[in-house]
Scaffold this motif. Structure first.
Motif, short mmCIF file in Angstrom:
data_model
loop_
_atom_site.label_atom_id
_atom_site.label_comp_id
_atom_site.label_asym_id
_atom_site.label_seq_id
_atom_site.Cartn_x
_atom_site.Cartn_y
_atom_site.Cartn_z
N HIS A 1 73.55 52.48 95.76
CA HIS A 1 72.22 52.75 94.71
C HIS A 1 71.90 51.33 94.35
CE1 HIS A 1 73.51 56.98 94.22
NE2 HIS A 1 74.74 56.41 93.95
N GLU B 1 58.40 52.12 92.33
CA GLU B 1 58.61 53.37 91.74
C GLU B 1 57.93 54.53 92.39
OE1 GLU B 1 57.73 52.42 87.96
OE2 GLU B 1 55.66 52.09 88.32
N SER C 1 58.99 57.17 98.22
CA SER C 1 59.79 58.38 98.18
C SER C 1 61.19 58.11 98.34
CB SER C 1 59.27 59.24 99.38
OG SER C 1 59.75 58.83 100.54
N GLY C 2 62.28 59.02 97.97
CA GLY C 2 63.67 58.70 98.17
C GLY C 2 64.03 57.77 99.50
N GLY C 3 63.30 58.45 100.58
CA GLY C 3 63.75 57.95 101.94
C GLY C 3 63.07 56.60 102.24
N GLU C 4 61.57 56.46 101.62
CA GLU C 4 61.13 55.26 101.83
C GLU C 4 61.97 54.02 100.88
OE1 GLU C 4 56.52 56.48 102.19
OE2 GLU C 4 57.38 56.09 100.31
N GLY C 5 62.51 54.58 99.77
CA GLY C 5 63.21 53.40 98.87
C GLY C 5 64.45 53.09 99.80
N ARG C 6 65.14 54.02 100.56
CA ARG C 6 66.45 53.66 101.34
C ARG C 6 66.01 52.71 102.43
NH1 ARG C 6 70.60 53.27 99.27
NH2 ARG C 6 71.98 54.13 101.02
N THR D 1 71.11 58.90 103.28
CA THR D 1 71.16 59.79 102.36
C THR D 1 69.70 59.67 101.91
OG1 THR D 1 73.42 59.37 101.82
CG2 THR D 1 72.12 60.61 100.13
N GLY D 2 69.13 61.07 101.90
CA GLY D 2 67.69 61.17 101.27
C GLY D 2 66.57 61.17 102.25
#
Ligand SMILES: Nc1ncnc2c1ncn2[C@@H]1O[C@H](COP(=O)(O)OP(=O)(O)OP(=O)(O)O)[C@@H](O)[C@H]1O
Length: 310
Positions: A86, A130, A133-138, A160-161
């Motif tokens: 995280h 913010e 998406s979750g995958g873009e954040g990763r 993950t994600g």
């Protein structure tokens, strides 16, 4: 001589009375991709965080690039890339601003455009973090981890994600880095990811390593499976290297020599003019090994009972 980049000898790490890592040892060579696998709470993140210098070992010896990751943190840190489970971003900053801040803290960083292209976020530069998406954040976290062209890269559950396309893109990035000589230590819950990427894996359970080796060698510890459907009344052949299990009309052989056992089965079926419905034959997978270890009891308990034991 092997160029060992990560050395772990008898590592133990306790939280109060609880021992999360119970005396593990590892050697990871330069350019190797090593995957730590294990059930939730097995001790993977704890191990990787000790190697990153984020937590001290309770006992044992740990070296990264020949240095102590806690005591020599200032020397080790610029040569390693870390992607945590995280990451902490400031959501209101754009992707570009986030990368720029990290660049200002990094020795010899890649350019912003270079690193965002690498993870396929080139067209998301001006988007607030913010809004990713979750995958873009990763993927942004991966970009920050590789910004300084690290010699050693720690990836804690990097995909993950991510959707399957992002996951594959990430695999390509990791492979490219590895080709360039980067040593990668990865944790993942995706067994296919480990099977595709890893030169070697270690499976942890309850703070210990219970299996280790090249994925194909770890997988070879379990038999291959041949299965098909056949009405229960039909006689079945004995295959020389296989144990047979019957569950209603579902027949399964666990075979130590897939090719010869399968050949024998097909010859038998052809000679008797029998059609084997839903026939499948496959070697064991890393997932099979993982589930076997996680279940913590032996093969004969886990699958249907061998026919001979009935
Ligand atoms: N700061 C902490 N304080 C107390 N216990 C902790 C702490 N961090 C981890 N643990 C415990 O140590 C054990 C190992 O945790 P760890 O996060 O290393 O496992 P993991 O293999 O990475 O699990 P996961 O796959 O769920 O991420 C767990 O039982 C966890 O609850």
């Amino acid at each position: 001589m092997d160029d060992v980049v990560i050395e772990v000898d008898g590592l133990r790490r306790s939280y109060g009375e609880f021992e999360a890592v119970r005396g593990i040892s590892l050697r990871i060579r330069r350019g190797e991709l090593f995957a730590l696998l294990g059930t939730n709470g097995a001790g993977k993140t704890t191990t990787i965080e000790v190697l990153e210098g984020l937590q001290p070992a309770t006992s044992g010896r740990v070296r990264v690039l020949g240095l102590d990751p806690v005591r020599d943190r200032n020397s080790v840190r610029p040569r390693t890339g870390v992607m945590l489970q995280h990451g902490g971003f400031t959501g209101a900053l754009t992707v570009r601003e986030t990368v720029e801040i990290w660049r200002s803290l990094t020795v010899r960083p890649q350019t912003t455009a270079e690193v965002l292209d690498l993870v396929d976020l080139g067209d998301r530069m001006n988007v607030a973090v913010e809004q990713l998406s979750g995958g873009e954040g990763r993927r942004l976290e991966l970009a920050l981890a590789v910004l300084g062209r690290p010699e050693v890269l720690f990836l804690d559950e990097p995909t993950t994600g991510m959707d399957p396309a992002s996951r594959r893109r990430t695999w390509d990035v990791v492979r490219e880095l590895q080709k360039g000589g980067t040593t990668v230590l990865l944790t993942t819950h995706y067994l296919e990811e480990a099977e595709v990427l890893a030169d070697r894996v270690a499976i942890m359970r309850g703070g210990s390593i219970v299996a280790t080796g090249a994925p194909e060698d770890v997988v070879r510890t379990l038999p291959a499976r041949i299965s098909f459907r056949l009405p229960a009344t039909d006689a079945l052949p004995d295959l020389p290297h296989a144990a047979r299990m019957v569950d209603g009309d579902r027949v399964t052989y666990e075979s130590r020599q897939l090719q010869s056992d399968l050949t024998r089965l097909l010859e038998w079926a052809n000679a008797a003019d029998i059609r084997l419905a839903s026939l499948s034959a496959r070697p064991a997978t890393l997932e099979d090994v993982f589930l076997d270890i996680a279940a913590d009891h032996d093969l004969t308990d886990q699958h249907a009972e061998p026919e001979a034991a009935r």
